[in-house]
Design an enzyme around this catalytic site. Structure first.
Site, PDB file in Angstrom:
ATOM      1  N   ARG A 191      33.749  31.260  49.466  1.00 45.41           N
ATOM      2  CA  ARG A 191      33.149  32.410  50.335  1.00 45.41           C
ATOM      3  C   ARG A 191      32.284  33.335  49.497  1.00 45.41           C
ATOM      4  O   ARG A 191      31.639  34.390  50.023  1.00 45.41           O
ATOM      5  CB  ARG A 191      34.337  32.902  51.122  1.00 45.41           C
ATOM      6  CG  ARG A 191      34.572  32.203  52.380  1.00 45.41           C
ATOM      7  CD  ARG A 191      35.792  32.771  53.048  1.00 45.41           C
ATOM      8  NE  ARG A 191      37.011  32.290  52.377  1.00 45.41           N
ATOM      9  CZ  ARG A 191      38.102  32.827  52.814  1.00 45.41           C
ATOM     10  NH1 ARG A 191      38.235  34.059  53.498  1.00 45.41           N
ATOM     11  NH2 ARG A 191      39.421  32.279  52.163  1.00 45.41           N
ATOM     12  N   ARG A 245      20.554  56.535  23.228  1.00 51.31           N
ATOM     13  CA  ARG A 245      20.928  55.100  22.846  1.00 51.31           C
ATOM     14  C   ARG A 245      21.799  54.917  21.780  1.00 51.31           C
ATOM     15  O   ARG A 245      22.145  55.987  21.061  1.00 51.31           O
ATOM     16  CB  ARG A 245      19.606  54.433  22.773  1.00 51.31           C
ATOM     17  CG  ARG A 245      18.687  54.359  24.076  1.00 51.31           C
ATOM     18  CD  ARG A 245      17.476  53.897  23.767  1.00 51.31           C
ATOM     19  NE  ARG A 245      17.247  52.787  23.208  1.00 51.31           N
ATOM     20  CZ  ARG A 245      16.258  52.142  22.385  1.00 51.31           C
ATOM     21  NH1 ARG A 245      15.343  52.784  22.614  1.00 51.31           N
ATOM     22  NH2 ARG A 245      16.356  50.834  21.799  1.00 51.31           N
TER      23      ARG A 245
END
Ligand code: UD1
Ligand code: MG
Length: 455
Positions: A15, A331
């Site tokens: 599912r 970063r």
């Protein structure tokens, strides 16, 4: 106690409608199975067996640690069959606990309660009273309240279906007893499966006491079968984390819009605005303010820092008294020293920015060592990549870089140097001097704009 934990994780998860095995779907950034394994690891010295089948190689690869004994169940013939794949490797004197790989929020204290009985040569089940018991196995008890067995929904009579006490699937039992019971299971039932739950009737037959621990927290026993349930558990887990953060003294402007996918250690009077996404390991000092829509990953931040809206900060170390954003991107491998300022539309990568330096607008700084008290003008770019390799830019202390400057690395701007606006710097700039590269400005006297000819 000699504990052997069996985690069942062989099912397909149809599912979910996914190419990814169900137990690898993330909850708070970590696979469902990872949560279960972490809880199991909390029992120091326990053996850890995980039964896998669907996507077995992918599941195994997601957990490279060597403390897990993986057992392959080629065909999923039922929970009893799954446990039977592991049992031959478990000694008689051990206590077995069965967990499910898709039930991630089970609490340690609940498992402890389950184990207390199993240690006394009893079988102990974790049950729950549900208003909507549909789909679960039901706990059958006799007139005196003793457990006599479990009946699965598909095999249950109408009156059995009205029972609200359900089997959560968690069970603890002495291994010596389980060996015989599991070997005796058959699949004469509505689903043609070997049900682990049939072990209970066998225990009762053999005069072994079956007890139950009934959880009062319905979330800890919830499994994930589809993406709706996954999202529901995610919210539930995030709510728990938000509450823990608030109890620890963090202000969350809206606990319903807070996502922690990792660990957060915070000092006093930290404020986190809405829609922050916090990933990995985070350490925040005192009086840190995180603005709305900020993403933080694996970052350490000092005291009195303000991160304004819409910043993304990853693998960075940030000092105290720093101001970042709005709209800044920091970063990995960036270090911002104390009292630095990083403003809007600034990207910094793998760079050291010295104390008090300011990069306030529209700049890219990569592979750079920058000293103290530097001012970087708007639109400054470190040209760190020549198309093949990365090169470093070195900027000394008290440097002033005029706006719209390109620093073509490798290049060094020495202490106290000033770079005139609009320069392209390709060679080292000496200390204390003004360096600039700029086409001379000229004015053409009397020049006329062209005009369109009339036809
Ligand atoms: C099972 C219980 C049921 C209980 C319910 C709780 C049985 C027979 N029934 O039913 O009483 O109320 O859980 O959620 O045990 N698995 C394997 N191999 C298999 C079959 C299952 O590893 O051959 C794993 C699944 O991946 C899953 C777990 O075992 O993690 C439970 O299997 P599932 O098919 O969901 O059992 P239910 O029918 O829900
Ligand atoms: Mg199920």
């Amino acid at each position: 106690m000699n504990l052997s934990i069996i985690i069942l994780a062989a099912g397909q998860g149809t599912r979910m409608r996914s190419g990814l095995p169900k137990v690898l779907h993330p909850l708070a950034g970590r696979p469902l199975l990872g949560h279960v394994i972490e809880t199991a690891r909390g029992f120091a010295g326990a053996e850890l067996h995980v039964v896998i089948g669907h996507g077995a190689e992918q599941v195994r690869a997601a957990f490279p640690e060597t403390d897990i004994h993986w057992v392959i169940q080629d065909q999923q013939l039922g929970t009893g069959h799954a446990v039977a794949q592991v049992l031959p490797g478990i000694a008689d004197d051990r206590v077995v606990v069965v967990m499910y790989g898709d039930v991630p929020l089970i609490r340690r204290a609940t498992l402890d309660a389950l184990l207390a009985d199993a240690a006394r040569d009893k079988v102990c089940l974790l049950t729950a009273e549900l208003d909507q018991p549909t789909g679960y196995g039901r706990i059958m008890r006799d007139e005196t309240g003793h457990i006599t067995g479990i009946v699965e929904e598909k095999d249950a009579s109408d009156s059995q279906r009205r029972i609200r006490e359900i089997n959560t699937g968690f069970m603890a039992a002495p291994a010596g007893r389980l060996h015989g019971w599991v070997a005796a299971l058959d699949n004469n039932n509505a689903q043609g499966e070997f049900y682990l739950t049939d072990v209970i009737a066998l225990a009762v037959r053999d005069g072994v006491t079956v007890s139950a621990v009934t959880t009062q927290d319905p979330h800890e026993i919830l499994g994930v079968n589809d993406r709706l349930q996954l999202a529901g558990l995610e919210r539930c887990y995030q709510r728990q984390q938000a509450e823990a953060c608030m109890h620890a003294g963090i202000t969350l402007i809206d606990p319903a819009r807070f996502d922690l996918r990792g660990t957060l250690l915070a000092g006093q009077d930290v404020v986190i605005d809405v829609n922050a996404v916090l990933e990995g390991d985070l350490v925040l000092g005192d009086r840190v303010t995180i603005g709305p829509n900020v993403v933080l990953r694996d970052t350490r931040i000092g005291n009195d820092v303000t991160v304004l809206a819409n910043c993304v900060i990853e693998e960075a170390t940030i000092g105290s008294g720093v101001r970042i954003g709005p709209f800044a991107r920091i970063r990995p491998e960036t270090r911002l020293a104390d009292h630095t300022h990083v403003g809007n539309f600034v990207e910094i990568k793998k760079s050291d920015i010295g104390a008090g330096s300011k990069i306030n607008h529209l700049s890219y700084v990569g592979d750079t060592s920058m000293g103290r008290g530097v001012n970087i003008g708007a639109g400054t770019i470190t040209c760190n990549y020549d198309g093949a390799s990365k090169h470093r830019t070195v900027i000394g202390n008290d440097v002033f870089i005029g706006s719209d400057t390109q620093l073509v690395a490798p290049v060094e701007v020495r202490d106290g140097a000033t770079i005139g606006a609009g320069s392209t710097i390709t060679r080292d700039a000496p200390a204390g001097e003004l360096t600039l590269s700029r086409a001379p400005q000229e004015t053409r006297k009397g020049w006329q704009r062209p005009v369109k000819k009339k036809s």
